[in-house]
Design a protein around this motif. Structure first.
Motif, PDB file in Angstrom:
ATOM      1  N   VAL A  16       9.210  11.729  -0.709  1.00  0.00           N
ATOM      2  CA  VAL A  16       8.789  10.758  -0.029  1.00  0.00           C
ATOM      3  C   VAL A  16       9.246   9.936  -1.773  1.00  0.00           C
ATOM      4  CG1 VAL A  16       6.791   8.836   0.228  1.00  0.00           C
ATOM      5  CG2 VAL A  16       7.378  11.178   0.827  1.00  0.00           C
ATOM      6  N   CYS A  17       9.435   9.706  -2.675  1.00  0.00           N
ATOM      7  CA  CYS A  17       9.786   9.492  -3.843  1.00  0.00           C
ATOM      8  C   CYS A  17      11.785   9.582  -3.689  1.00  0.00           C
ATOM      9  CB  CYS A  17       9.709  10.637  -5.705  1.00  0.00           C
ATOM     10  SG  CYS A  17       7.686  10.468  -5.530  1.00  0.00           S
ATOM     11  N   GLU A  18      12.316   9.775  -3.245  1.00  0.00           N
ATOM     12  CA  GLU A  18      14.349   9.924  -2.891  1.00  0.00           C
ATOM     13  C   GLU A  18      13.876   8.997  -2.242  1.00  0.00           C
ATOM     14  OE1 GLU A  18      15.943  10.898  -4.830  1.00  0.00           O
ATOM     15  OE2 GLU A  18      14.772  11.770  -6.204  1.00  0.00           O
ATOM     16  N   LEU A  19      12.858   8.461  -1.085  1.00  0.00           N
ATOM     17  CA  LEU A  19      12.805   7.503  -0.255  1.00  0.00           C
ATOM     18  C   LEU A  19      12.634   6.211  -0.434  1.00  0.00           C
ATOM     19  CD1 LEU A  19      12.884   6.666   3.480  1.00  0.00           C
ATOM     20  CD2 LEU A  19      10.226   7.403   3.104  1.00  0.00           C
ATOM     21  N   LEU A  20      11.256   6.136  -1.287  1.00  0.00           N
ATOM     22  CA  LEU A  20      11.041   5.064  -2.584  1.00  0.00           C
ATOM     23  C   LEU A  20      12.027   4.779  -2.436  1.00  0.00           C
ATOM     24  CD1 LEU A  20       7.577   5.796  -2.965  1.00  0.00           C
ATOM     25  CD2 LEU A  20       8.163   4.295  -0.830  1.00  0.00           C
ATOM     26  N   LYS A  21      12.901   5.502  -3.864  1.00  0.00           N
ATOM     27  CA  LYS A  21      13.689   5.237  -4.550  1.00  0.00           C
ATOM     28  C   LYS A  21      15.790   4.243  -3.663  1.00  0.00           C
ATOM     29  CE  LYS A  21      13.422   9.109  -7.760  1.00  0.00           C
ATOM     30  NZ  LYS A  21      14.703   9.736  -8.003  1.00  0.00           N
ATOM     31  N   TYR A  22      15.479   4.802  -2.023  1.00  0.00           N
ATOM     32  CA  TYR A  22      16.667   4.669  -1.268  1.00  0.00           C
ATOM     33  C   TYR A  22      15.730   3.113  -1.090  1.00  0.00           C
ATOM     34  CZ  TYR A  22      18.774   4.702   2.747  1.00  0.00           C
ATOM     35  OH  TYR A  22      19.700   4.493   4.506  1.00  0.00           O
ATOM     36  N   GLN A  23      14.635   2.908  -0.559  1.00  0.00           N
ATOM     37  CA  GLN A  23      13.924   1.621  -0.425  1.00  0.00           C
ATOM     38  C   GLN A  23      13.602   0.466  -1.053  1.00  0.00           C
ATOM     39  OE1 GLN A  23      11.009   3.131   1.464  1.00  0.00           O
ATOM     40  NE2 GLN A  23      11.495   3.240   3.616  1.00  0.00           N
TER      41      GLN A  23
ATOM     42  N   GLU B 112      11.791   0.858  -3.578  1.00  0.00           N
ATOM     43  CA  GLU B 112      10.195   0.146  -4.293  1.00  0.00           C
ATOM     44  C   GLU B 112       9.669   1.081  -5.345  1.00  0.00           C
ATOM     45  OE1 GLU B 112       7.748  -1.911  -2.518  1.00  0.00           O
ATOM     46  OE2 GLU B 112       8.915  -1.478   0.110  1.00  0.00           O
ATOM     47  N   GLU B 113      10.087   0.198  -6.536  1.00  0.00           N
ATOM     48  CA  GLU B 113       9.858   1.119  -7.823  1.00  0.00           C
ATOM     49  C   GLU B 113       8.142   0.086  -7.958  1.00  0.00           C
ATOM     50  OE1 GLU B 113      12.031  -1.995 -11.230  1.00  0.00           O
ATOM     51  OE2 GLU B 113      13.795  -1.726  -9.461  1.00  0.00           O
ATOM     52  N   LYS B 114       6.959  -0.468  -7.849  1.00  0.00           N
ATOM     53  CA  LYS B 114       5.895  -0.507  -7.934  1.00  0.00           C
ATOM     54  C   LYS B 114       5.866   0.638  -6.975  1.00  0.00           C
ATOM     55  CE  LYS B 114       4.981  -4.723  -9.105  1.00  0.00           C
ATOM     56  NZ  LYS B 114       4.202  -6.066  -9.530  1.00  0.00           N
ATOM     57  N   LEU B 115       5.655   1.517  -5.813  1.00  0.00           N
ATOM     58  CA  LEU B 115       5.470   2.012  -5.308  1.00  0.00           C
ATOM     59  C   LEU B 115       5.585   3.653  -5.359  1.00  0.00           C
ATOM     60  CD1 LEU B 115       5.534   0.864  -1.476  1.00  0.00           C
ATOM     61  CD2 LEU B 115       3.105   1.020  -3.056  1.00  0.00           C
ATOM     62  N   LEU B 116       7.323   3.650  -5.896  1.00  0.00           N
ATOM     63  CA  LEU B 116       7.545   4.664  -6.861  1.00  0.00           C
ATOM     64  C   LEU B 116       7.724   5.508  -8.256  1.00  0.00           C
ATOM     65  CD1 LEU B 116       9.907   7.005  -7.026  1.00  0.00           C
ATOM     66  CD2 LEU B 116      11.107   5.717  -8.658  1.00  0.00           C
ATOM     67  N   ALA B 117       6.442   4.376  -9.107  1.00  0.00           N
ATOM     68  CA  ALA B 117       5.642   4.441 -10.121  1.00  0.00           C
ATOM     69  C   ALA B 117       4.477   5.872  -9.897  1.00  0.00           C
ATOM     70  CB  ALA B 117       5.370   3.491 -10.888  1.00  0.00           C
ATOM     71  N   GLU B 118       3.928   4.291  -8.544  1.00  0.00           N
ATOM     72  CA  GLU B 118       2.586   5.691  -8.773  1.00  0.00           C
ATOM     73  C   GLU B 118       2.453   6.596  -7.471  1.00  0.00           C
ATOM     74  OE1 GLU B 118      -0.982   3.858  -5.063  1.00  0.00           O
ATOM     75  OE2 GLU B 118       0.640   2.405  -5.685  1.00  0.00           O
TER      76      GLU B 118
ATOM     77  N   SER C   4       0.510  -1.447  -0.296  1.00  0.00           N
ATOM     78  CA  SER C   4       0.358   0.046  -0.237  1.00  0.00           C
ATOM     79  C   SER C   4       1.165   1.417   0.043  1.00  0.00           C
ATOM     80  CB  SER C   4      -0.625  -0.033   1.614  1.00  0.00           C
ATOM     81  OG  SER C   4      -1.613   1.603   1.254  1.00  0.00           O
ATOM     82  N   SER C   5       0.322   2.148  -1.087  1.00  0.00           N
ATOM     83  CA  SER C   5       0.968   3.356  -1.046  1.00  0.00           C
ATOM     84  C   SER C   5       0.462   4.555   0.850  1.00  0.00           C
ATOM     85  CB  SER C   5       0.963   4.304  -2.377  1.00  0.00           C
ATOM     86  OG  SER C   5      -0.495   4.257  -2.080  1.00  0.00           O
ATOM     87  N   LYS C   6      -0.571   3.855   1.305  1.00  0.00           N
ATOM     88  CA  LYS C   6      -0.916   4.824   2.354  1.00  0.00           C
ATOM     89  C   LYS C   6      -0.022   5.598   3.391  1.00  0.00           C
ATOM     90  CE  LYS C   6      -5.320   5.040   5.217  1.00  0.00           C
ATOM     91  NZ  LYS C   6      -4.553   5.937   6.468  1.00  0.00           N
ATOM     92  N   PRO C   7       0.955   4.556   4.249  1.00  0.00           N
ATOM     93  CA  PRO C   7       1.281   5.940   5.043  1.00  0.00           C
ATOM     94  C   PRO C   7       2.346   6.769   4.330  1.00  0.00           C
ATOM     95  CG  PRO C   7       1.966   2.629   4.687  1.00  0.00           C
ATOM     96  CD  PRO C   7       0.848   3.557   3.544  1.00  0.00           C
ATOM     97  N   PHE C   8       2.502   6.786   2.981  1.00  0.00           N
ATOM     98  CA  PHE C   8       3.633   7.382   2.030  1.00  0.00           C
ATOM     99  C   PHE C   8       2.908   8.647   1.753  1.00  0.00           C
ATOM    100  CE2 PHE C   8       5.264   3.784   1.745  1.00  0.00           C
ATOM    101  CZ  PHE C   8       6.665   3.239   2.000  1.00  0.00           C
ATOM    102  N   THR C   9       1.304   7.815   1.073  1.00  0.00           N
ATOM    103  CA  THR C   9       0.183   9.487   0.847  1.00  0.00           C
ATOM    104  C   THR C   9       0.209  10.186   1.915  1.00  0.00           C
ATOM    105  OG1 THR C   9      -1.485   7.558   0.914  1.00  0.00           O
ATOM    106  CG2 THR C   9      -0.414   8.603  -0.906  1.00  0.00           C
ATOM    107  N   ASP C  10      -0.312   9.626   3.349  1.00  0.00           N
ATOM    108  CA  ASP C  10      -1.006  10.136   4.252  1.00  0.00           C
ATOM    109  C   ASP C  10       0.265  11.675   4.903  1.00  0.00           C
ATOM    110  OD1 ASP C  10      -2.951   8.612   4.265  1.00  0.00           O
ATOM    111  OD2 ASP C  10      -2.769   7.522   6.068  1.00  0.00           O
ATOM    112  N   PHE C  11       1.464  10.849   4.783  1.00  0.00           N
ATOM    113  CA  PHE C  11       2.317  11.394   4.955  1.00  0.00           C
ATOM    114  C   PHE C  11       2.812  13.001   4.640  1.00  0.00           C
ATOM    115  CE2 PHE C  11       6.671  13.307   4.901  1.00  0.00           C
ATOM    116  CZ  PHE C  11       7.156  12.934   6.543  1.00  0.00           C
ATOM    117  N   ILE C  12       2.169  12.609   3.234  1.00  0.00           N
ATOM    118  CA  ILE C  12       2.187  13.803   2.433  1.00  0.00           C
ATOM    119  C   ILE C  12       1.114  14.414   2.700  1.00  0.00           C
ATOM    120  CG2 ILE C  12       2.412  14.535   0.188  1.00  0.00           C
ATOM    121  CD1 ILE C  12       3.739  11.967  -0.594  1.00  0.00           C
ATOM    122  N   ILE C  13      -0.075  14.255   2.923  1.00  0.00           N
ATOM    123  CA  ILE C  13      -0.909  14.643   2.819  1.00  0.00           C
ATOM    124  C   ILE C  13      -0.607  16.103   4.601  1.00  0.00           C
ATOM    125  CG2 ILE C  13      -3.027  15.154   4.290  1.00  0.00           C
ATOM    126  CD1 ILE C  13      -3.087  14.845   0.784  1.00  0.00           C
TER     127      ILE C  13
END
Length: 427
Positions: free
Chosen positions: A356-363, A365-371, A336-345
């Motif tokens: 957050v996108c840089e964090l997803l690159k770090y981790q 998380e390719e699919k979540l990054l694309a989303e 789920s992308s929810k923890p990340f979208t909630d953080f952004i909101i």
């Protein structure tokens, strides 16, 4: 003298046994595309006054690699005073001539700027700066440059002038210093980092270094301590997003360079290698890769004190160090992308989505990054004005109600509209 067909765009070559000079003719489309009205005018002016003019440095390397250079620097036998006189006679405007004492004049022709530098020799160096003297000897100017692949000149007729086998090194994807590696490094210790940056740009394999080059770097790495942080950061951040970045950073630690360039002495190299593997195909920011080396915010502060990075860069490093473990995927919804979208909101920072996108690159998380990259931040549909119209007048109560409604809205994955949310309000 002999010639043969070398491939597309190369007409032939001639080997001259004069000071080890190697020449050939270049007739590629990338080279021809440089000849704008401005450049043609520049060539005409120098030809009229019988001064030689050639393309120098990195632009030559790019052209020989089949790339059109973004920036083109020129070298000439004319002195700055001679150039100024030539341009004045031709009615050409000169701009930003802060580099004149180093031999550089910038002329503007047909809405283009052309930076032309007189051939130079280093009279005295201190490891950071050089006192120069002007010359008309192309070999002497080539001798003072750092790497063989950066020491070539290209005439405006397409003739390559190569004194130190730079073209051969470029073909073989080798990165070598001009002459003695130790001498070149001691002239300017920043050349250590330039070596690594160009290695990432040119070399095919991560470990194809000459042992004597690495020895010279190890024995002279202390000289980087006297180089300004700003200059170091310019080179380091380019290297970190180039090829072989993980290998090169690991090598810099093995050669004991970290302590001199703002990186933590006990940096977590293994984590950095994994982060690089995660992020390398997704255009990471330099700090996204370097953040893996830091154990705590204090190390980020020390890096900033040494390198004088931008506020944006420092904040990204602090964000990644803080949230790489705290901000994780939901255990109930692992994809789920929810923890990340909630953080952004919830964030009050304008660049929270980019971080957050840089964090997803770090981790990794390719699919979540694309989303998340495609996601548009929705606007919370309720305001304090809406609550006042419903009779909620206390500032404290308005704040608490808005937060409660925001939580409900997030649970709905931001789907509820104003009317639905306001139905939860009890005046």
């Amino acid at each position: 003298m002999w010639s043969r067909v070398l491939g597309p765009g190369v007409v032939g070559r001639t080997a001259l046994c004069w000071r080890s000079l190697y020449t050939m003719q270049l007739k590629t489309g990338e080279f021809q595309s440089l000849f704008t009205d401005g450049l043609n005018g520049l060539v005409e002016i120098f030809g009229k006054h019988k001064h030689e003019l050639r393309i120098a440095g990195g632009a030559v390397r790019d052209l020989l690699s089949g790339k059109r250079p973004e920036d083109v620097d020129f070298a000439t036998t004319a002195t700055p005073e001679e150039m100024k006189l030539m341009f004045q006679m031709a009615g050409i405007r000169m701009i930003n001539n802060k580099g004149e004492k180093h031999g550089t004049i910038t002329a503007r022709l047909h809405n283009e700027n052309f930076e032309v530098t007189t051939l130079r020799v280093d009279v005295e160096t201190d490891g950071r700066h050089a006192e120069v003297e002007f010359t008309t000897d192309w070999l002497k100017d080539a001798e003072r440059r750092d790497l063989t692949i950066n020491s070539m000149f290209l005439g405006l007729d397409g003739t390559l002038y190569d004194y130190f086998k730079g073209y051969e090194d470029l073909q073989n994807r080798k990165v070598r210093f001009v002459g003695s590696a130790e001498q070149r490094i001691q002239e300017d210790y920043l050349r250590i980092l330039r070596y690594f940056r160009f290695y990432g740009r040119v070399a095919l394999e991560p470990g194809d270094h000459e042992p004597e080059t690495l020895t010279a770097i190890r024995e002279n790495g202390h000289g980087l301590a006297a180089i300004s942080g700003e200059r170091i950061w310019v080179e380091l951040k380019k290297m970190v997003v180039g090829n072989h970045a993980a290998h090169l950073l690991e090598l810099m630690y093995r050669l004991k360079l970290a302590q001199y360039i703002g990186l933590p002495p006990g940096g977590d190299v293994e984590v950095m290698k994994q982060v690089w593997q995660n992020a390398k195909d997704h255009s990471p920011k330099p700090m996204t890769v370097l953040a893996a080396l830091f154990h705590c915010p204090k190390e980020v502060d020390k890096m900033d004190f040494r390198l004088k990075v931008s506020r944006e860069e420092k904040n990204l490093a602090l964000f990644l160090v803080k949230h790489r473990r705290e901000l994780c995927k939901s255990r109930d919804e692992p994809h789920s992308s929810k923890p990340f979208t909630d953080f952004i909101i919830d964030s009050r920072e304008l660049d929270s989505q980019a971080k957050v996108c840089e964090l997803l690159k770090y981790q990794g998380e390719e699919k979540l990054l694309a989303e998340l990259s495609r996601w548009s931040i929705p606007r919370f549909p309720v305001s304090g004005h809406d609550l006042r119209r419903m009779g909620v007048v206390s500032g404290k109560e308005i704040g608490a109600t808005l937060q409660n409604l925001r939580d409900i809205w997030k649970t709905s994955r931001y789907q509820m509209d104003k009317e639905e949310l306001l139905s939860y309000v009890k005046p």
